[in-house]
Design a protein around this motif. Structure first.
Motif, PDB file in Angstrom:
ATOM      1  N   UNK A   1       3.986 -84.718 -69.022  1.00 33.45           N
ATOM      2  CA  UNK A   1       5.150 -85.131 -68.259  1.00 33.45           C
ATOM      3  C   UNK A   1       4.762 -85.969 -67.184  1.00 33.45           C
ATOM      4  N   UNK A   2       3.653 -86.462 -66.817  1.00 27.39           N
ATOM      5  CA  UNK A   2       3.581 -87.265 -65.761  1.00 27.39           C
ATOM      6  C   UNK A   2       4.163 -89.017 -66.364  1.00 27.39           C
ATOM      7  N   UNK A   3       3.515 -89.060 -67.673  1.00 27.38           N
ATOM      8  CA  UNK A   3       3.847 -90.380 -68.382  1.00 27.38           C
ATOM      9  C   UNK A   3       5.411 -90.513 -68.344  1.00 27.38           C
TER      10      UNK A   3
ATOM     11  N   UNK B   1       6.822 -89.749 -59.142  1.00 31.33           N
ATOM     12  CA  UNK B   1       7.446 -89.056 -58.136  1.00 31.33           C
ATOM     13  C   UNK B   1       7.324 -87.686 -58.575  1.00 31.33           C
ATOM     14  N   UNK B   2       6.820 -86.795 -57.519  1.00 28.46           N
ATOM     15  CA  UNK B   2       6.758 -85.387 -57.739  1.00 28.46           C
ATOM     16  C   UNK B   2       8.143 -84.628 -58.333  1.00 28.46           C
ATOM     17  N   UNK B   3       9.014 -85.111 -57.584  1.00 29.09           N
ATOM     18  CA  UNK B   3      10.431 -84.467 -57.977  1.00 29.09           C
ATOM     19  C   UNK B   3      10.918 -84.682 -59.347  1.00 29.09           C
ATOM     20  N   UNK B   4      10.402 -85.973 -60.034  1.00 27.42           N
ATOM     21  CA  UNK B   4      10.830 -86.180 -61.298  1.00 27.42           C
ATOM     22  C   UNK B   4       9.829 -85.404 -62.335  1.00 27.42           C
TER      23      UNK B   4
ATOM     24  N   UNK C   1      11.219 -81.878 -62.089  1.00 27.36           N
ATOM     25  CA  UNK C   1      12.368 -81.789 -63.168  1.00 27.36           C
ATOM     26  C   UNK C   1      12.098 -81.594 -64.615  1.00 27.36           C
ATOM     27  N   UNK C   2      11.143 -82.474 -64.949  1.00 26.49           N
ATOM     28  CA  UNK C   2      10.801 -82.235 -66.347  1.00 26.49           C
ATOM     29  C   UNK C   2       9.910 -80.937 -66.785  1.00 26.49           C
ATOM     30  N   UNK C   3       9.404 -80.657 -65.835  1.00 27.30           N
ATOM     31  CA  UNK C   3       8.457 -79.304 -66.192  1.00 27.30           C
ATOM     32  C   UNK C   3       9.085 -77.991 -65.791  1.00 27.30           C
ATOM     33  N   UNK C   4      10.115 -78.002 -64.837  1.00 26.29           N
ATOM     34  CA  UNK C   4      10.904 -76.860 -64.371  1.00 26.29           C
ATOM     35  C   UNK C   4       9.850 -75.880 -63.498  1.00 26.29           C
ATOM     36  N   UNK C   5       8.645 -76.639 -63.111  1.00 22.40           N
ATOM     37  CA  UNK C   5       7.792 -75.847 -62.031  1.00 22.40           C
ATOM     38  C   UNK C   5       7.359 -76.784 -61.007  1.00 22.40           C
ATOM     39  N   UNK C   6       6.650 -76.196 -59.995  1.00 23.17           N
ATOM     40  CA  UNK C   6       6.090 -76.910 -58.934  1.00 23.17           C
ATOM     41  C   UNK C   6       4.874 -77.864 -59.292  1.00 23.17           C
ATOM     42  N   UNK C   7       4.781 -79.036 -58.630  1.00 19.99           N
ATOM     43  CA  UNK C   7       3.863 -79.949 -59.356  1.00 19.99           C
ATOM     44  C   UNK C   7       3.021 -80.591 -58.088  1.00 19.99           C
ATOM     45  N   UNK C   8       1.899 -80.447 -58.020  1.00 16.99           N
ATOM     46  CA  UNK C   8       1.191 -80.975 -56.950  1.00 16.99           C
ATOM     47  C   UNK C   8       0.619 -82.574 -57.408  1.00 16.99           C
ATOM     48  N   UNK C   9       0.985 -83.702 -56.682  1.00 11.27           N
ATOM     49  CA  UNK C   9       0.510 -84.853 -57.315  1.00 11.27           C
ATOM     50  C   UNK C   9      -0.799 -84.888 -57.420  1.00 11.27           C
ATOM     51  N   UNK C  10      -1.870 -84.009 -56.720  1.00 10.51           N
ATOM     52  CA  UNK C  10      -2.934 -84.338 -56.719  1.00 10.51           C
ATOM     53  C   UNK C  10      -3.531 -83.670 -58.266  1.00 10.51           C
ATOM     54  N   UNK C  11      -2.795 -83.056 -58.935  1.00  5.83           N
ATOM     55  CA  UNK C  11      -3.017 -82.736 -60.332  1.00  5.83           C
ATOM     56  C   UNK C  11      -3.415 -83.836 -61.175  1.00  5.83           C
TER      57      UNK C  11
END
Length: 89
Positions: A16-18, A48-51, A54-64
Motif C-alpha cells: 500500500x505504500x508503493x 502521504x499518510x492519508x493516501x 485510504x488504500x488500507x482502510x485503517x490507521x497508518x503511522x508513517x514510521x511504519x
C-alpha cells in the motif's frame, strides 16, 4: 533536476505504500526486482499518510514505512502526515 528514490522490500507491508506513492506522484517510476521495489521520481517524492489510509482502510503511522525501507536518496522532510524526499529545501 535530479531523481530522488526510495526502495522497499517487496512484501505485503510495503504494497500500500508503493500504491500510495504512485497515486500521489504521477511522475514516479516503479522498478520491481526480486525482493525489492524501487521508486524513482524527478526532484521530489511525497508519501502521504492519508493516501495509505485510504488504500488500507485503517490507521497508518508513517514510521511504519521504516520497517520495509531498504534505502533512499534525497533530503528528508517528514512529519505525522507526510514523508518527502527532495533535492530542494
Amino acid at each position: 533536476m535530479s531523481n530522488v528514490f526510495i526502495a522497499f522490500q517487496a512484501n505485503e507491508d510495503s504494497r500500500p505504500i508503493v500504491e500510495a506513492i504512485v497515486a500521489d506522484n504521477p511522475r514516479a517510476v516503479v522498478v520491481e526486482s526480486p525482493g525489492m521495489v524501487k521508486i524513482d521520481a524527478p526532484n521530489r517524492l511525497t508519501i502521504r499518510r492519508e493516501t495509505i489510509e485510504g488504500l488500507t482502510g485503517s490507521r497508518f503511522d508513517l514510521q511504519q514505512l521504516h520497517v520495509s525501507l531498504i534505502t533512499l536518496s534525497g533530503h528528508i522532510d517528514e512529519d505525522d502526515d507526510q514523508f518527502t524526499l527532495s533535492w530542494t529545501h
